[in-house]
Scaffold this active site. Structure first.
Site, PDB file in Angstrom:
ATOM      1  N   PRO A 151       0.830  -1.212   0.000  1.00 24.14           N
ATOM      2  CA  PRO A 151       0.000   0.000   0.000  1.00 24.14           C
ATOM      3  C   PRO A 151       0.861   1.258   0.000  1.00 24.14           C
ATOM      4  O   PRO A 151       1.834   1.341   0.743  1.00 24.14           O
ATOM      5  CB  PRO A 151      -0.797  -0.095   1.302  1.00 24.14           C
ATOM      6  CG  PRO A 151      -0.543  -1.443   1.854  1.00 24.14           C
ATOM      7  CD  PRO A 151       0.666  -2.013   1.206  1.00 24.14           C
ATOM      8  N   GLU A 152       0.534   2.200  -0.833  1.00 24.29           N
ATOM      9  CA  GLU A 152       1.222   3.497  -0.842  1.00 24.29           C
ATOM     10  C   GLU A 152       0.307   4.540  -0.207  1.00 24.29           C
ATOM     11  O   GLU A 152      -0.825   4.250   0.166  1.00 24.29           O
ATOM     12  CB  GLU A 152       1.603   3.870  -2.274  1.00 24.29           C
ATOM     13  CG  GLU A 152       2.646   2.901  -2.844  1.00 24.29           C
ATOM     14  CD  GLU A 152       3.830   3.617  -3.487  1.00 24.29           C
ATOM     15  OE1 GLU A 152       4.156   4.746  -3.072  1.00 24.29           O
ATOM     16  OE2 GLU A 152       4.424   3.034  -4.409  1.00 24.29           O
ATOM     17  N   HIS A 162      -6.169 -15.352   8.398  1.00 20.90           N
ATOM     18  CA  HIS A 162      -5.175 -14.287   8.383  1.00 20.90           C
ATOM     19  C   HIS A 162      -5.536 -13.110   9.291  1.00 20.90           C
ATOM     20  O   HIS A 162      -4.832 -12.107   9.306  1.00 20.90           O
ATOM     21  CB  HIS A 162      -4.948 -13.791   6.954  1.00 20.90           C
ATOM     22  CG  HIS A 162      -4.486 -14.882   6.025  1.00 20.90           C
ATOM     23  ND1 HIS A 162      -3.378 -15.659   6.296  1.00 20.90           N
ATOM     24  CD2 HIS A 162      -5.002 -15.340   4.874  1.00 20.90           C
ATOM     25  CE1 HIS A 162      -3.229 -16.549   5.330  1.00 20.90           C
ATOM     26  NE2 HIS A 162      -4.201 -16.387   4.451  1.00 20.90           N
ATOM     27  N   ARG A 186       1.053 -11.689   5.276  1.00 23.83           N
ATOM     28  CA  ARG A 186       2.510 -11.815   5.360  1.00 23.83           C
ATOM     29  C   ARG A 186       3.090 -11.334   6.689  1.00 23.83           C
ATOM     30  O   ARG A 186       4.291 -11.423   6.902  1.00 23.83           O
ATOM     31  CB  ARG A 186       3.146 -11.083   4.180  1.00 23.83           C
ATOM     32  CG  ARG A 186       2.678 -11.693   2.847  1.00 23.83           C
ATOM     33  CD  ARG A 186       3.309 -11.039   1.659  1.00 23.83           C
ATOM     34  NE  ARG A 186       4.758 -11.201   1.645  1.00 23.83           N
ATOM     35  CZ  ARG A 186       5.547 -10.645   0.738  1.00 23.83           C
ATOM     36  NH1 ARG A 186       5.031  -9.886  -0.211  1.00 23.83           N
ATOM     37  NH2 ARG A 186       6.850 -10.823   0.787  1.00 23.83           N
ATOM     38  N   ARG A 205      21.292  18.856   0.460  1.00 22.59           N
ATOM     39  CA  ARG A 205      21.677  17.450   0.403  1.00 22.59           C
ATOM     40  C   ARG A 205      22.615  17.194  -0.768  1.00 22.59           C
ATOM     41  O   ARG A 205      22.483  17.802  -1.816  1.00 22.59           O
ATOM     42  CB  ARG A 205      20.434  16.570   0.205  1.00 22.59           C
ATOM     43  CG  ARG A 205      19.553  16.481   1.403  1.00 22.59           C
ATOM     44  CD  ARG A 205      20.126  15.486   2.378  1.00 22.59           C
ATOM     45  NE  ARG A 205      19.390  15.542   3.637  1.00 22.59           N
ATOM     46  CZ  ARG A 205      18.775  14.488   4.171  1.00 22.59           C
ATOM     47  NH1 ARG A 205      18.791  13.348   3.565  1.00 22.59           N
ATOM     48  NH2 ARG A 205      18.158  14.617   5.316  1.00 22.59           N
TER      49      ARG A 205
END
Ligand SMILES: [Zn+2]
Length: 283
Positions: A2-3, A94, A114, A156
């Site tokens: 998921p983003e 699950h 998972r 940076r």
């Protein structure tokens, strides 16, 4: 995985289906799901039983429900889902954590095949849970400061895509959305950040906003009113990707075949013409 837009869809679902309801029982069905909760499974269960979440919040890919002064913090990992549904439906093997509510309405199940996801209770974490305090605001948060990010980027010594993925600079941007935003902004992924002009940074941030907004809109259309659901897929992935996963296909802007480069054990997709390679790329 998921983003941010998928996690935001889940946050909205929690706000709608869970906030304001008093939790009755909490059952941890797999100890790994609370491995980062300091007091273990029994403490997790007793800390939440009888409490009432009053707000659903998010930073990057972390979600939390504020519960008085405390927070119930969740990360969905690779495959985590938060499912709201009728209590009499079958219990999938699950399901890792199971919440019921005093109103006897739909229950909430944290399901995670998972088991990379987790939940914990953060004491006094309602405003910002301690375990995620080091993570920078994400671009959709009111606390996000684009001027500060512009300054930090230019200090940076790194490539622009590495910077976008650095959760201490800006959170919630994964590999897919980084490639899509860089294509929209016409920036090569290896562009050294210290060479970015302020205008280029603001164009890039606007592009990040656009891809998130479009993905949210696409995720919203597939959101079932009864289920708070995320599985890493959304309509956005099928229809709207301009570069990600499109090696050799024509650029949607100029027709040049999209190029794939190896990048941090993954891939970067870009258009060789719209996103010219810098003279001194930062890998
Ligand atoms: Zn192009």
């Amino acid at each position: 995985m998921p983003e941010l837009p998928e996690v935001e869809t889940v946050r909205q679902g929690l706000e709608h289906h869970v906030v304001g309801r008093t939790i009755d029982t909490v059952r941890v069905l797999h100890p790994r799901a609370v491995r980062r909760h300091a007091g273990g499974a029994a403490d997790f269960e007793s800390a939440l039983a009888g409490s009432r979440p009053d707000r659903a919040r998010r930073r990057g890919k972390y979600l939390w429900l504020s519960v008085g002064e405390d927070a119930l913090l969740a990360h969905l990992g690779m495959s985590g889902q938060l499912l709201v549904g009728e209590q009499d439906r079958p219990l999938s093997p699950h399901v890792r954590i199971w919440f019921t509510f005093r109103d006897n309405g739909p229950d909430l199940r944290f399901t995670d095949q998972r088991t990379f996801g987790h939940m914990l209770v953060s004491r006094d974490g309602a405003e910002l849970p301690g375990p995620i305090a080091h993570i920078a605001p994400d671009p959709l948060e009111p606390a996000f400061d684009s001027a500060a990010l512009t300054r930090r980027l230019r200090w940076r010594r790194t490539g622009v895509k590495r910077a976008l993925l650095d959760q201490s600079l800006v959170s919630g941007i994964g590999n897919i959305y980084a490639d899509e935003a860089l294509w929209r902004a016409g920036l090569h992924w290896a562009r050294p950040t210290q060479t970015l002009k302020p205008k280029e940074v603001s164009t890039l941030l606007a592009a990040v906003h656009e891809v998130f907004a479009e993905a949210l809109a696409a995720g919203g259309t597939s959101f079932d009113s009864l289920y708070v659901n995320v599985n890493g897929e959304s309509g956005y992935f099928d229809r709207s990707l301009a570069v990600y996963g499109r090696e050799g296909d024509p650029c949607r802007r100029c027709g040049t075949p999209i190029r794939r480069d190896a990048f941090m054990n993954r891939s970067s997709y870009s258009c060789p013409r719209c996103q010219p390679r810098p003279r001194r790329p930062h890998p």
